[in-house]
Design an enzyme around this catalytic site. Structure first.
Site, mmCIF file in Angstrom:
data_model
loop_
_atom_site.group_PDB
_atom_site.id
_atom_site.type_symbol
_atom_site.label_atom_id
_atom_site.label_comp_id
_atom_site.label_asym_id
_atom_site.label_seq_id
_atom_site.Cartn_x
_atom_site.Cartn_y
_atom_site.Cartn_z
ATOM 1 C CB VAL A 64 -8.386 -8.603 5.150
ATOM 2 C CG1 VAL A 64 -9.059 -9.435 4.077
ATOM 3 C CG2 VAL A 64 -7.555 -7.474 4.531
ATOM 4 C CG ASN A 90 -5.886 -11.312 -4.126
ATOM 5 O OD1 ASN A 90 -4.941 -11.349 -4.910
ATOM 6 N ND2 ASN A 90 -6.894 -10.431 -4.270
ATOM 7 C CB SER A 142 4.829 -8.274 -4.179
ATOM 8 O OG SER A 142 5.350 -7.467 -5.228
ATOM 9 C CE1 TYR A 158 1.573 -3.817 -2.633
ATOM 10 C CE2 TYR A 158 3.768 -4.281 -3.493
ATOM 11 C CZ TYR A 158 2.413 -4.553 -3.462
ATOM 12 O OH TYR A 158 1.888 -5.563 -4.244
ATOM 13 C CB ALA A 160 7.740 -2.704 5.038
ATOM 14 C CB SER A 161 3.006 -4.768 3.676
ATOM 15 O OG SER A 161 2.852 -4.704 2.264
ATOM 16 C CE LYS A 162 1.492 -7.369 -1.271
ATOM 17 N NZ LYS A 162 0.338 -8.279 -1.115
ATOM 18 C CB ILE A 191 0.013 -9.252 -12.481
ATOM 19 C CG1 ILE A 191 1.084 -10.187 -11.879
ATOM 20 C CG2 ILE A 191 -1.139 -10.043 -13.094
ATOM 21 C CD1 ILE A 191 1.760 -11.154 -12.834
HETATM 22 P P1 NDP Z 1 -6.506 -4.843 -7.185
HETATM 23 O O1 NDP Z 1 -6.351 -3.477 -6.601
HETATM 24 O O2 NDP Z 1 -6.928 -4.952 -8.595
HETATM 25 O O3 NDP Z 1 -7.466 -5.716 -6.261
HETATM 26 C C1 NDP Z 1 -7.318 -5.719 -4.864
HETATM 27 C C2 NDP Z 1 -8.683 -5.822 -4.243
HETATM 28 O O4 NDP Z 1 -8.523 -5.828 -2.800
HETATM 29 C C3 NDP Z 1 -9.587 -4.651 -4.584
HETATM 30 O O5 NDP Z 1 -10.859 -5.089 -4.945
HETATM 31 C C4 NDP Z 1 -9.615 -3.863 -3.283
HETATM 32 O O6 NDP Z 1 -10.805 -3.122 -3.085
HETATM 33 C C5 NDP Z 1 -9.522 -4.991 -2.273
HETATM 34 N N1 NDP Z 1 -9.213 -4.489 -0.935
HETATM 35 C C6 NDP Z 1 -8.538 -3.355 -0.584
HETATM 36 N N2 NDP Z 1 -8.517 -3.224 0.741
HETATM 37 C C7 NDP Z 1 -9.179 -4.286 1.259
HETATM 38 C C8 NDP Z 1 -9.504 -4.708 2.569
HETATM 39 N N3 NDP Z 1 -9.154 -3.981 3.650
HETATM 40 N N4 NDP Z 1 -10.197 -5.844 2.744
HETATM 41 C C9 NDP Z 1 -10.591 -6.570 1.661
HETATM 42 N N5 NDP Z 1 -10.350 -6.214 0.399
HETATM 43 C C10 NDP Z 1 -9.629 -5.088 0.199
HETATM 44 O O7 NDP Z 1 -5.087 -5.554 -6.975
HETATM 45 P P2 NDP Z 1 -4.331 -6.745 -7.744
HETATM 46 O O8 NDP Z 1 -5.298 -7.715 -8.266
HETATM 47 O O9 NDP Z 1 -3.317 -6.151 -8.619
HETATM 48 O O10 NDP Z 1 -3.527 -7.362 -6.507
HETATM 49 C C11 NDP Z 1 -3.948 -8.480 -5.773
HETATM 50 C C12 NDP Z 1 -2.836 -8.848 -4.800
HETATM 51 O O11 NDP Z 1 -1.636 -9.106 -5.528
HETATM 52 C C13 NDP Z 1 -2.490 -7.723 -3.818
HETATM 53 O O12 NDP Z 1 -2.150 -8.284 -2.567
HETATM 54 C C14 NDP Z 1 -1.271 -7.077 -4.450
HETATM 55 O O13 NDP Z 1 -0.476 -6.421 -3.513
HETATM 56 C C15 NDP Z 1 -0.580 -8.298 -5.041
HETATM 57 N N6 NDP Z 1 0.353 -8.013 -6.122
HETATM 58 C C16 NDP Z 1 -0.043 -7.360 -7.271
HETATM 59 C C17 NDP Z 1 0.852 -7.180 -8.315
HETATM 60 C C18 NDP Z 1 0.468 -6.572 -9.616
HETATM 61 O O14 NDP Z 1 1.362 -6.354 -10.441
HETATM 62 N N7 NDP Z 1 -0.796 -6.298 -9.877
HETATM 63 C C19 NDP Z 1 2.246 -7.628 -8.191
HETATM 64 C C20 NDP Z 1 2.535 -8.298 -6.961
HETATM 65 C C21 NDP Z 1 1.628 -8.481 -5.975
HETATM 66 P P3 NDP Z 1 -10.792 -1.539 -3.405
HETATM 67 O O15 NDP Z 1 -10.578 -1.430 -4.864
HETATM 68 O O16 NDP Z 1 -12.126 -1.098 -2.966
HETATM 69 O O17 NDP Z 1 -9.653 -0.951 -2.626
#
Ligand code: NDP
Length: 253
Positions: A64, A90, A142, A158, A160-162, A191
């Site tokens: 992305v 996401n 988040s 993180y 700052a981004s969210k 989560i």
């Molecule tokens: P995960 O790390 O389990 O999944 C995130 C996915 O995004 C991974 O497969 C990762 O790949 C992929 N990814 C990383 N960089 C890129 C990129 N440049 N382009 C495309 N895909 C990419 O995270 P979660 O499921 O926990 O989180 C999902 C979203 O929810 C995120 O935005 C996170 O910040 C947000 N969030 C999560 C919380 C939580 O408690 N889990 C709480 C609040 C928000 P790879 O593994 O190869 O890096």
């Protein structure tokens, strides 16, 4: 209600964690789901799971933070499926580091993926959605986003981004409303996903955090996916520019 048959939905970072749950939930409501991730190989298991349940899905490699790739992948999807209706922004990374130790490279990496990536995908997707005067963009923020949300030690880049994602959502909602596109964000609390597991939070720190969550437990990806499905549906037609916190009551306590 919440019927998505005929809709084409793209989810970023969907090979695992919440992205996979969003993809599966959207498909179960009838959408054709394009499962994308920086690591495309492992997207195929999410696609197989959707197909096994009778849904329709496809898989593309998409970083992305790369504008050229965002443009070419969305062009390919529209060429193949004729349209794009729903985008779930996401993809995200979380690298915990004290603010005094965050390098410029660390900062840029987090902002480029978590914030710029959402802008690039939303901008490109909107150019397709506006052709049908209907679209839904759901940006994943988040509780760790400041202001209404909270700060998180070790997450200056993180948070700052969210927080930026919420400002982006509100602005795009205003600009895209005349185009028939609703833009909202979903802000999860803690989560249970590989991202949180990788942070290897000590047990007592996790227990301390959950003690401040009225529901007294960590959330499941499916509980966030339900909010995403709602915002993607026709039933959310009068909701735009808002942030829906799915946090077990964390911010209320
Ligand atoms: P995960 O790390 O389990 O999944 C995130 C996915 O995004 C991974 O497969 C990762 O790949 C992929 N990814 C990383 N960089 C890129 C990129 N440049 N382009 C495309 N895909 C990419 O995270 P979660 O499921 O926990 O989180 C999902 C979203 O929810 C995120 O935005 C996170 O910040 C947000 N969030 C999560 C919380 C939580 O408690 N889990 C709480 C609040 C928000 P790879 O593994 O190869 O890096």
């Amino acid at each position: 209600m919440f019927e998505l048959t005929g809709k084409i939905a793209l989810v970023t970072g969907a090979r695992r964690g919440m992205g996979a749950a969003h993809a599966i939930a959207l498909a179960s409501q009838g959408a054709t789901v394009i499962v994308t991730d920086i690591n495309a190989k492992s997207c195929s298991s999410v696609v197989s799971q959707i197909k096994k349940s009778g849904g329709t899905a496809d898989c593309y490699k998409l970083d992305v933070s790369n504008a050229k790739e965002v443009n070419s992948v969305i062009s390919s999807i529209v060429k193949k499926y004729g349209r794009l209706d729903i985008l779930v922004n996401n993809a995200g990374i979380y690298q915990t580091k004290p603010a005094l130790e965050i390098s410029e490279k660390d900062w840029n990496q987090t902002i480029n993926i978590n914030l710029k990536g959402q802008f690039l995908c939303a901008q490109r997707a909107a150019k397709e959605m506006m052709k049908n005067n209907w679209g839904r963009i759901i940006n994943i923020s988040s509780v760790a986003s400041g202001q209404v949300g909270v700060g998180i030690a070790g997450g200056a880049h993180y948070t700052a981004s969210k927080g930026g994602v919420i400002g982006l959502t509100e602005t795009l909602a205003i600009e895209f409303a005349p185009l028939g596109i609703n833009v909202n964000s979903v802000a999860p609390g803690a989560i249970d996903t590989p991202m949180v597991q990788a942070a290897k939070m000590p047990k007592d720190a996790m227990a301390g955090m959950l003690a401040g969550v009225p529901l007294r437990r960590i959330g499941r990806p499916e509980e966030v996916a339900a909010a995403v499905v709602f915002l993607a549906s026709d039933e959310a037609s009068y909701i735009t520019g808002t942030t829906l916190y799915v946090d077990g009551g964390w911010l209320a306590s």
